[in-house]
Scaffold this active site. Structure first.
Site, PDB file in Angstrom:
ATOM      1  N   GLU A  95     -52.796 -80.851  43.925  1.00 57.81           N
ATOM      2  CA  GLU A  95     -51.984 -79.945  42.926  1.00 57.81           C
ATOM      3  C   GLU A  95     -51.654 -81.058  41.776  1.00 57.81           C
ATOM      4  O   GLU A  95     -51.194 -82.068  41.996  1.00 57.81           O
ATOM      5  CB  GLU A  95     -50.823 -79.225  43.363  1.00 57.81           C
ATOM      6  CG  GLU A  95     -51.032 -78.181  44.314  1.00 57.81           C
ATOM      7  CD  GLU A  95     -49.683 -77.520  44.505  1.00 57.81           C
ATOM      8  OE1 GLU A  95     -49.761 -76.551  45.454  1.00 57.81           O
ATOM      9  OE2 GLU A  95     -48.535 -77.823  43.898  1.00 57.81           O
ATOM     10  N   CYS A 116     -47.554 -83.351  35.780  1.00 59.84           N
ATOM     11  CA  CYS A 116     -47.055 -83.880  37.262  1.00 59.84           C
ATOM     12  C   CYS A 116     -48.470 -84.105  37.998  1.00 59.84           C
ATOM     13  O   CYS A 116     -49.141 -83.171  38.355  1.00 59.84           O
ATOM     14  CB  CYS A 116     -45.970 -82.846  37.701  1.00 59.84           C
ATOM     15  SG  CYS A 116     -45.500 -83.207  39.216  1.00 59.84           S
ATOM     16  N   CYS A 127     -39.245 -84.321  53.641  1.00 60.99           N
ATOM     17  CA  CYS A 127     -38.073 -83.657  53.216  1.00 60.99           C
ATOM     18  C   CYS A 127     -38.053 -82.252  53.657  1.00 60.99           C
ATOM     19  O   CYS A 127     -39.058 -81.650  53.566  1.00 60.99           O
ATOM     20  CB  CYS A 127     -38.124 -83.888  51.820  1.00 60.99           C
ATOM     21  SG  CYS A 127     -38.286 -85.535  51.107  1.00 60.99           S
ATOM     22  N   CYS A 130     -39.383 -79.238  51.360  1.00 60.94           N
ATOM     23  CA  CYS A 130     -40.384 -79.365  50.521  1.00 60.94           C
ATOM     24  C   CYS A 130     -42.039 -78.997  51.196  1.00 60.94           C
ATOM     25  O   CYS A 130     -42.028 -79.207  52.503  1.00 60.94           O
ATOM     26  CB  CYS A 130     -40.652 -80.693  50.474  1.00 60.94           C
ATOM     27  SG  CYS A 130     -42.178 -81.441  49.346  1.00 60.94           S
ATOM     28  N   CYS A 364     -43.400 -77.652  44.608  1.00 64.44           N
ATOM     29  CA  CYS A 364     -44.546 -78.374  44.632  1.00 64.44           C
ATOM     30  C   CYS A 364     -45.198 -78.195  45.879  1.00 64.44           C
ATOM     31  O   CYS A 364     -44.390 -78.185  47.114  1.00 64.44           O
ATOM     32  CB  CYS A 364     -43.872 -79.862  44.486  1.00 64.44           C
ATOM     33  SG  CYS A 364     -44.782 -81.219  45.347  1.00 64.44           S
TER      34      CYS A 364
HETATM   35  S1  SF4 Z   1     -43.707 -84.729  48.642  1.00 60.89           S
HETATM   36 FE1  SF4 Z   1     -41.919 -83.725  49.548  1.00 60.89          FE
HETATM   37  S2  SF4 Z   1     -41.758 -84.524  51.629  1.00 60.89           S
HETATM   38 FE2  SF4 Z   1     -42.756 -86.047  50.083  1.00 60.89          FE
HETATM   39  S3  SF4 Z   1     -41.277 -87.482  49.464  1.00 60.89           S
HETATM   40 FE3  SF4 Z   1     -41.591 -85.777  47.812  1.00 60.89          FE
HETATM   41  S4  SF4 Z   1     -40.128 -84.409  48.239  1.00 60.89           S
HETATM   42 FE4  SF4 Z   1     -40.156 -85.591  50.234  1.00 60.89          FE
END
Ligand code: SF4
Length: 379
Positions: A95, A116, A127, A130, A364
């Site tokens: 993306e 972005c 994370c 996410c 994201c």
């Molecule tokens: S893409 Fe998501 S899982 Fe990977 S570092 Fe960034 S926030 Fe953390």
């Protein structure tokens, strides 16, 4: 015998291209012509490069790939935040997000756009809030795949404008058509500093006056906190900006949502950031996604303010966008405003992202995740 993997033309520096053309006995000005087609006119095929002799185009095609990203889906409309879902040559999906200029976030007030971009397919850092890391890490992006996100976005915007107004999509004869993308945030899918070499090469291509022409100070690299790579970046000559996805000001809170904090706890991260600060003399940005009941308590504002003050950092507060399948929720508006006010009360420069964004898969990695699951029949 398998054919060796070909290099993509958009991963070459000017010097590398010049050396190749010289070895073929081409005049020195040819490199400038090729780069002009790639970066100023955003050519998508060799055939489009009409001022290059046909035999040279054939030679280039034999030696190099000229990959472009295939637009799979788009969300959002003109003048709003827009998401582009791209398919890479190997079928992987990534993306990019085009954001209208917002003086409170990155760069200066203008009619310009911030893009972005992603740096990996998936993410290994896991994370907890996410969508990008939900299905794990697949591979690093190559330099040209990072660079192409800018060019492909601009091609898509230009072709849309063409459909709406009849304006020529790639202005032939114009050496420097205005860039749609003037600010970059390296904050899409993936941990940029875990793909350090390819990231730096791509950013140098996008920064070079003969390439993307985007100023280093208009490029913000966002990391989840890889301390050794932050130090490495501090030693690079470019003045790229640095943002840190902090999301917790104590180890207890941060470790709960960001496993990377076990490896590089806040003390170690802060020491690396202090080194960066010393080397670059720049404001660092802390990204802080406010998640209900996790990190939005007022008790977090004091350690956050202390860290921000010590590192001369400003804080961007971002209310969480819910991700399907994850248990986290966005705090109420009053909680977000209260958190902001408390931070400001401690003397911190802070902003709160107030736009909605819930109408598109705002977090994201969500558009990719949903599309992949649809393709695989799981969604
Ligand atoms: S893409 Fe998501 S899982 Fe990977 S570092 Fe960034 S926030 Fe953390």
């Amino acid at each position: 015998m398998t054919r060796p993997v070909m290099t993509d033309i958009k991963s070459l520096t000017r010097e590398e291209l010049e050396a190749q053309l010289k070895a073929w006995g081409e005049p020195a000005y040819r490199a400038g012509q090729v780069l002009d087609w790639l970066y100023a006119r955003r050519a998508a095929t060799w055939e489009a490069m009409t001022n290059l002799p046909k035999p040279l185009r054939a030679k280039l095609a034999e030696q190099f790939t000229l990959h472009t990203l295939e637009l799979v889906r788009q969300q959002g409309a003109h003048d709003t935040t827009r998401k582009f879902l791209w398919r890479l040559a190997d079928g992987s999906l990534i993306e990019s997000v085009l954001i209208p200029a917002n003086p409170a976030l990155y760069g200066e007030a203008s009619d310009r756009h911030t893009l972005c971009v992603s740096t990996q397919v998936g993410c290994a850092y896991g994370c907890k809030f996410c969508a990008s890391g939900l299905d794990g890490w697949k591979r690093n992006l190559n330099p040209e795949e990072i660079v192409e996100q800018v060019l492909a976005t601009e091609r898509a915007v230009a072709s849309e404008r063409h459909q709406a107004t009849g304006e020529t999509p790639t202005p032939t004869g114009t050496r420097h058509p205005s860039r749609t993308v003037n600010n970059l945030v390296i904050m899409g899918m993936g941990e940029p500093l875990a793909n350090y070499e390819h990231l730096l090469k791509a950013l140098r291509l996008l920064n070079a006056p003969w390439g993307g022409g985007i100023g280093a100070r208009k490029i913000t690299i966002s990391t989840s906190g890889l301390a050794p790579q932050i130090r490495r970046l501090a030693a690079e000559p470019e003045q790229f900006r640095l943002a840190v996805s902090l999301h917790g000001a104590t180890d207890e809170v941060r470790t709960r949502i960001m496993p990377v904090n076990r490896k590089y706890p806040i003390t170690e991260l802060a020491a690396a950031l202090a080194d960066y600060q010393r080397a670059k003399d720049q404001l660092i940005t802390f990204e802080y996604i406010l998640i209900a009941g996790v990190n939005d308590g007022l008790d977090q504002t004091r350690p956050l303010a202390a860290l921000a003050e010590r590192l001369h950092a400003k804080v961007n507060l971002i209310p969480y966008n819910a991700v399907e399948g994850l248990p986290w929720a966005r705090p109420t508006e009053a909680v977000c405003e209260g958190f902001l006010a408390a931070l400001e009360g401690h003397g911190v420069t802070a902003t709160l992202r107030r736009e909605k964004g819930g109408d598109i898969d705002a977090a994201c990695g969500q558009l990719r995740l949903r599309t992949e699951r649809e393709i695989n029949g799981a969604g």
